[in-house]
Scaffold this motif. Structure first.
Motif, PDB file in Angstrom:
ATOM      1  N   SER A   1       0.856  -1.186   0.000  1.00 27.66           N
ATOM      2  CA  SER A   1       0.000   0.000   0.000  1.00 27.66           C
ATOM      3  C   SER A   1       0.889   1.232   0.000  1.00 27.66           C
ATOM      4  CB  SER A   1      -0.905  -0.010   1.231  1.00 27.66           C
ATOM      5  OG  SER A   1      -1.731   1.123   1.253  1.00 27.66           O
ATOM      6  N   ASN A   2       0.383   2.322  -0.530  1.00 32.10           N
ATOM      7  CA  ASN A   2       1.141   3.573  -0.553  1.00 32.10           C
ATOM      8  C   ASN A   2       1.361   4.056   0.883  1.00 32.10           C
ATOM      9  OD1 ASN A   2       2.123   6.167  -0.829  1.00 32.10           O
ATOM     10  ND2 ASN A   2       0.733   6.705  -2.490  1.00 32.10           N
ATOM     11  N   PRO A   3       2.623   4.191   1.347  1.00 36.27           N
ATOM     12  CA  PRO A   3       2.871   4.602   2.737  1.00 36.27           C
ATOM     13  C   PRO A   3       2.249   5.944   3.101  1.00 36.27           C
ATOM     14  CG  PRO A   3       4.874   3.749   1.735  1.00 36.27           C
ATOM     15  CD  PRO A   3       3.876   3.882   0.627  1.00 36.27           C
ATOM     16  N   TRP A   4       2.060   6.812   2.099  1.00 41.88           N
ATOM     17  CA  TRP A   4       1.465   8.114   2.393  1.00 41.88           C
ATOM     18  C   TRP A   4       0.017   7.979   2.863  1.00 41.88           C
ATOM     19  CZ3 TRP A   4       4.145  12.340   3.153  1.00 41.88           C
ATOM     20  CH2 TRP A   4       5.398  12.475   2.528  1.00 41.88           C
ATOM     21  N   LEU A   5      -0.625   6.848   2.603  1.00 50.24           N
ATOM     22  CA  LEU A   5      -2.014   6.664   3.009  1.00 50.24           C
ATOM     23  C   LEU A   5      -2.152   6.311   4.489  1.00 50.24           C
ATOM     24  CD1 LEU A   5      -3.492   4.634  -0.013  1.00 50.24           C
ATOM     25  CD2 LEU A   5      -3.745   7.083   0.477  1.00 50.24           C
ATOM     26  N   PHE A   6      -1.076   5.778   5.108  1.00 51.80           N
ATOM     27  CA  PHE A   6      -1.234   5.349   6.501  1.00 51.80           C
ATOM     28  C   PHE A   6      -0.136   5.825   7.441  1.00 51.80           C
ATOM     29  CE2 PHE A   6       1.126   1.954   4.412  1.00 51.80           C
ATOM     30  CZ  PHE A   6       2.076   1.571   5.338  1.00 51.80           C
TER      31      PHE A   6
ATOM     32  N   ALA B   1      -7.402   2.482   5.989  1.00 48.26           N
ATOM     33  CA  ALA B   1      -6.166   2.646   5.225  1.00 48.26           C
ATOM     34  C   ALA B   1      -5.061   1.650   5.565  1.00 48.26           C
ATOM     35  CB  ALA B   1      -5.630   4.075   5.415  1.00 48.26           C
ATOM     36  N   LEU B   2      -5.062   1.086   6.777  1.00 52.98           N
ATOM     37  CA  LEU B   2      -3.936   0.221   7.150  1.00 52.98           C
ATOM     38  C   LEU B   2      -3.880  -1.018   6.256  1.00 52.98           C
ATOM     39  CD1 LEU B   2      -3.729   0.159  11.053  1.00 52.98           C
ATOM     40  CD2 LEU B   2      -2.521   1.617   9.444  1.00 52.98           C
ATOM     41  N   PRO B   3      -2.715  -1.302   5.676  1.00 60.28           N
ATOM     42  CA  PRO B   3      -2.579  -2.509   4.844  1.00 60.28           C
ATOM     43  C   PRO B   3      -2.515  -3.758   5.705  1.00 60.28           C
ATOM     44  CG  PRO B   3      -0.460  -1.429   5.072  1.00 60.28           C
ATOM     45  CD  PRO B   3      -1.459  -0.526   5.744  1.00 60.28           C
ATOM     46  N   ARG B   4      -2.460  -4.909   5.053  1.00 55.05           N
ATOM     47  CA  ARG B   4      -2.316  -6.194   5.737  1.00 55.05           C
ATOM     48  C   ARG B   4      -1.003  -6.833   5.269  1.00 55.05           C
ATOM     49  NH1 ARG B   4      -7.335  -7.635   7.986  1.00 55.05           N
ATOM     50  NH2 ARG B   4      -9.068  -6.331   7.235  1.00 55.05           N
TER      51      ARG B   4
END
Length: 527
Positions: free
Chosen positions: A15-20, A202-205
């Motif tokens: 996931s894009n780090p800017w999202l979380f 927003a947090l990825p897995r």
């Protein structure tokens, strides 16, 4: 627990780090700042003394020092994502509860208790959050986002100690002190709740963030028992050492002062002493001796039972492998003293700004505290954090650690000047800008070095928590020490002692391991 092989697998960016990353670390700062930064201003408005504020706000911050003990439990139970989202939900409730408690007749005691609970939940959540960060980003992204991580964390802190304090100060004249702070905490709760909801989306897995399997002594329930044993031992040791320090301070007062109003009056043991919160008569020395005996006895019992429960388990290996690190003595000294002087300033500077001129302070208002900490300070920490992350990521700690460490501590001289010159609001903007810029610049190197140590072994989350906990323990010690020094010797000598206490931390830079093979993360990254 992860094996060496599994930990060697490089995380994939899902996931894009800017999202979380920005929201994650903005929220991480809010409980910490409310307890450590905002509560001194709150209790100063409630009329509590500087020394008592420094003492109690440092004590309720102790759970962050015990973060080094809870790392294995977090590593061995559930996923880091579950820990983060569950902890944030509980903390949103507690922040709102603190605000509502301020309407009570017993606001001081209740709010302290709820802040202690907030610190405990934050400790578990932060441990998982830092592990989640390591598992979510490849190592080059970890280095590149170190500046963003630090900056967003400091934005969260400045949101609390700047903008929320400004709000409280503005509301005080209209609604009174208690109502103003109640509203302020509820506003903070609202902002925290919005960020919590954003994280749920927003947090990825991460593929490496999996629940650990185990049975018997390696099961989740057993790891919780192991954690309780270790924390109980740590608390017994803390209160035993506390008694030793107080008895030595009483002896020093008797030898070098001996008067009730002398410069060492703050070291006199009280006439209404308590042991573990229970009244024991009117002999302070006897009370501390009883506390010391009780705590030493508990330590003996815990050591005997704990050794059987912990020895040979993954829990034990998380600690043994950390302390087997190359250069561990230098690493420990660095964690203990690198931020000691800065922690003294962070604890006491709001009280210095609010204290009356007659008491050696600047005599400014609550709104002024918020303006100084939350306006110009925002730009200082943003520029310092981003620039520090960029410089460390580009050149590595070996080449620039001394520079960023010195820049971190130079503003201490500006506070010393302010204690003599008594400047007004505008000059203090420059002082705080310099302080926040230097802190952001130096702290980027501090966290990158900790991450590099954590990544050396099989337990990155637990090892990072150990490092953070050791540092937090000495930040708490610095807070208590600050109140004693300022209460006994005044603001001039307080800032002189701050400058002296930066020296041991700087000296550790000669000895910490910064070799290319196992050195800091930033050495392996490019900006």
């Amino acid at each position: 627990m992860d094996s060496d092989k599994s930990q060697a697998i490089e995380p994939k960016l899902s996931s894009n780090p800017w999202l979380f990353v920005p929201v994650l670390y903005f929220l991480q700062a809010i409980p910490v700042s409310l307890v450590q930064d905002v509560s001194p201003v709150l209790f100063k408005d409630f009329g509590v003394s500087n020394e008592s504020i420094a003492k109690w706000t440092s004590i309720i911050a102790l759970p962050w020092a015990l973060q080094m003990m809870v790392g294995p439990m977090v590593d061995l139970n559930w996923t880091k994502r579950k820990w983060v989202l569950g902890g944030e939900s509980i903390m949103a409730f507690l922040i709102g509860g603190i605000g509502l408690s301020l309407a009570s007749q017993h606001a001081y005691g209740i709010s302290l208790a709820m802040m202690l609970a907030l610190a405990a939940v934050s400790t578990l959540t932060n441990t998982a959050m830092d592990g989640f960060y390591i598992l979510s980003l490849p190592k080059d992204q970890q280095a590149k986002f170190a500046g963003v991580q630090t900056t967003c964390y400091r934005f969260g802190a400045l949101f609390c100690k700047g903008w929320l304090v400004i709000l409280a100060g503005g509301l005080e004249t209209r609604f009174g002190i208690h109502a103003a702070w109640l509203i302020t905490f509820l506003v903070g709760c609202g902002f925290y709740g919005v960020g919590m909801l954003e994280n749920r989306w927003a947090l990825p897995r991460p593929r490496l963030d999996v629940e650990k399997s185990g049975s018997g002594r390696e099961s989740g329930g057993h790891s919780a028992k192991q954690t309780i044993i270790v924390i109980s031992g740590a608390l017994a040791a803390y209160f035993a050492l506390s008694s030793v320090v107080k008895l030595l301070a009483q002896l020093a007062w008797k030898i070098f002062d001996g008067t009730q109003n002398g410069p060492l009056r703050g070291w006199i043991l009280p006439n209404n002493p308590k042991v573990l919160g229970l009244s024991v008569g009117n002999n302070g020395v006897l009370a501390e001796i009883i506390q010391l005996i009780v705590c030493v006895g508990l330590l003996g019992m815990i050591q005997g039972k704990g050794r059987k429960a912990i020895q040979g388990t993954e829990f034990a290996r998380t600690f043994s492998t950390y302390f087997a690190n190359k250069g561990i003595l230098a690493i420990l000294a660095f964690l203990m003293f690198y931020r000691f002087g800065e922690a003294m300033v962070a604890k006491m500077s709001p009280l210095f700004i609010k204290d009356s001129v007659a008491k050696g302070g600047l005599g400014l208002s609550t709104v002024d505290v918020g303006l100084i900490k939350g306006q110009v300070g925002v730009f200082g920490i943003v520029f310092g954090g981003l620039l520090g992350g960029y410089v460390v990521g580009k050149y590595g700690l070996r080449r620039c650690f001394w520079i960023i460490a010195i820049l971190m501590h130079i503003p201490n001289f500006l506070y010393l000047w302010a204690s003599y010159a008594k400047p007004g609001l505008i000059p203090m903007y420059f002082v705080d800008f310099s302080d926040q810029f230097g802190y952001g610049f130096g702290f980027a190197g501090y966290i990158i070095f900790q991450m590099s140590v954590a990544r050396r072994g099989s337990f990155p989350t637990a090892h990072y928590a150990l490092g953070v906990g050791i540092g937090a323990l000495f930040i708490s010690v610095a807070g208590v020490f600050s109140g004693i020094v300022q209460g006994n010797f005044g603001w001039h000598w307080f800032y002189i002692s701050v400058i002296l206490m930066t020296i041991p931390g700087l000296l550790t830079l000669f000895f910490i391991p910064l070799d290319e093979s196992s050195g800091p993360l930033a050495q392996e990254a490019t900006a």
